[in-house]
Design a protein around this motif. Structure first.
Motif, PDB file in Angstrom:
ATOM      1  N   ALA A 162       1.008  -1.172  -0.203  1.00  0.00           N
ATOM      2  CA  ALA A 162       0.425   0.643  -0.312  1.00  0.00           C
ATOM      3  C   ALA A 162       1.151   1.304  -0.135  1.00  0.00           C
ATOM      4  N   GLN A 163       1.743   1.080   1.024  1.00  0.00           N
ATOM      5  CA  GLN A 163       2.784   2.201   0.402  1.00  0.00           C
ATOM      6  C   GLN A 163       3.341   2.224  -0.545  1.00  0.00           C
ATOM      7  N   GLN A 164       3.921   1.349  -1.204  1.00  0.00           N
ATOM      8  CA  GLN A 164       4.807   1.282  -2.463  1.00  0.00           C
ATOM      9  C   GLN A 164       3.726   1.755  -3.674  1.00  0.00           C
ATOM     10  N   ASP A 165       2.237   2.102  -3.166  1.00  0.00           N
ATOM     11  CA  ASP A 165       1.446   2.360  -4.260  1.00  0.00           C
ATOM     12  C   ASP A 165       1.536   3.840  -3.852  1.00  0.00           C
ATOM     13  N   GLU A 166       1.472   3.950  -3.218  1.00  0.00           N
ATOM     14  CA  GLU A 166       1.770   6.056  -2.697  1.00  0.00           C
ATOM     15  C   GLU A 166       2.967   6.108  -2.964  1.00  0.00           C
ATOM     16  N   VAL A 167       3.899   5.769  -3.159  1.00  0.00           N
ATOM     17  CA  VAL A 167       5.141   6.504  -3.781  1.00  0.00           C
ATOM     18  C   VAL A 167       5.513   6.250  -5.455  1.00  0.00           C
ATOM     19  N   LYS A 169       2.607   6.721  -7.231  1.00  0.00           N
ATOM     20  CA  LYS A 169       2.033   8.176  -6.984  1.00  0.00           C
ATOM     21  C   LYS A 169       2.251   9.293  -7.392  1.00  0.00           C
ATOM     22  N   LEU A 170       3.430   9.637  -6.312  1.00  0.00           N
ATOM     23  CA  LEU A 170       4.213  10.530  -5.920  1.00  0.00           C
ATOM     24  C   LEU A 170       5.223  11.097  -7.061  1.00  0.00           C
ATOM     25  N   GLN A 217      10.785  -0.316  -7.679  1.00  0.00           N
ATOM     26  CA  GLN A 217       9.509  -1.033  -7.221  1.00  0.00           C
ATOM     27  C   GLN A 217       8.970  -1.489  -8.202  1.00  0.00           C
ATOM     28  N   THR A 265       7.407  14.007   1.238  1.00  0.00           N
ATOM     29  CA  THR A 265       6.261  12.552   1.466  1.00  0.00           C
ATOM     30  C   THR A 265       7.078  11.256   0.993  1.00  0.00           C
ATOM     31  N   ILE A 266       7.718  11.301   0.155  1.00  0.00           N
ATOM     32  CA  ILE A 266       8.378   9.636  -0.076  1.00  0.00           C
ATOM     33  C   ILE A 266       9.145   9.238   0.784  1.00  0.00           C
ATOM     34  N   CYS A 269       6.676   7.633   3.224  1.00  0.00           N
ATOM     35  CA  CYS A 269       6.777   6.181   3.241  1.00  0.00           C
ATOM     36  C   CYS A 269       7.440   5.411   2.992  1.00  0.00           C
TER      37      CYS A 269
END
Length: 288
Positions: A162-167, A169-170, A217, A265-266, A269
């Protein structure tokens, strides 16, 4: 990996009670306590426990109860004589009555010992079954613990993903922020229009390639998927070490992502992913 098993069963005139306790351990370490009658079978018992339990710190106690009937004993007369002479001399020196010397003598260590006795083949086969039953009882505890551990580990991997998905996106925003930051820095120090835009573009491409985390990733996702496939695979035993190795690879990709991110931000994560990874590493110690 932790568990407890106990069985008690009679074989002829003998009753065996077996307690097995298992705690987490990287290797197979066994503390075995058995009566003297089982000493000839100690190696066989150790093999049964090793094959059945695989890993862990094991404490196994086997007790023997004799059911009815009297068992012959042996009196060590030579030892009794060696005890008697100093006892008799001491009694005379202290003017003590020697009437109770014999009863005291018989209580001294190893004066009276049970006669030598060994298990026959039928009794050994019966004991072997009891040991295996105790191992099965312990494995029931392990399976209950394992189900809870499996759910926890899968949850940790899902949190990392889930945190990787945020990365992911960022990532485009990070590249844009990098481009804008460098352009603004040049404009402040050199002045707008006083630098070569084409050269800036070349430098940006080189700089952004150095910061690129797309390969990390891809590998991180593959490692997480592989972890899930191994833990859910039916029939395979002794997964703990393999899963531990995969977690090491997951940690390597997370660390590389953090070192190349240059984005607060990354980085947040990455910190959350590391937190879940450390919890998974602690939990993996419970996996056989």
């Amino acid at each position: 990996m932790t568990g407890f098993g106990r069985t008690e069963q009679s074989i002829g005139d003998k009753t065996f009670m077996i307690d097995i306790r298992c705690l987490n351990g990287k290797q197979f370490e066994l503390q075995l306590k058995i009566p003297a009658i089982l000493k000839p079978f100690e190696f066989n018992i150790r093999n049964l426990l090793s094959e059945g339990l695989v890993r862990g710190t094991i404490d196994c106690l086997i007790l023997l109860k004799q059911n009815g009937g009297t068992k012959p004993v042996t009196i060590n007369t030579e030892l009794a004589k060696s005890y008697f002479k100093p006892l008799e001399a001491l009694a005379k020196e202290l003017n003590l009555d020697t009437a109770y010397t014999l009863s005291a003598l018989l209580k001294l260590p190893e004066v009276i010992t049970p006669s030598s006795e060994a298990l026959n083949e039928e009794e050994w086969q019966g004991l072997k079954k009891i040991v295996l039953d105790a191992i099965k009882e312990l494995d029931k505890h392990r399976l209950d613990e394992g189900a809870a551990t499996e759910r926890d580990l899968l949850q940790r991997i899902d949190m990392i993903r889930a945190q990787q998905d945020e990365v992911i996106k960022l990532e485009p925003l990070r590249k844009q922020k990098t481009r804008e930051g460098l352009t603004k820095l040049l404009e402040e120090h050199v002045g707008a229009g006083n630098f070569d835009a084409n050269r800036l573009e070349q430098e940006l491409i080189y700089y952004i390639e150095k910061m690129d985390i797309s390969e990390e990733q891809v590998r991180l996702k593959n490692h997480c998927d592989y972890f899930r496939s191994i833990i859910l695979e039916e029939g395979e035993v002794a997964k703990g070490k393999k899963l531990s190795f995969i977690l090491q690879e997951i940690g390597r990709e997370i660390n590389t992502t953090g070192s190349k991110a240059y984005d607060s931000t990354i980085q947040k994560c990455v910190v959350l992913m590391k937190d879940e990874l450390e919890k998974a590493k602690e939990q993996i110690l419970n996996v056989l």
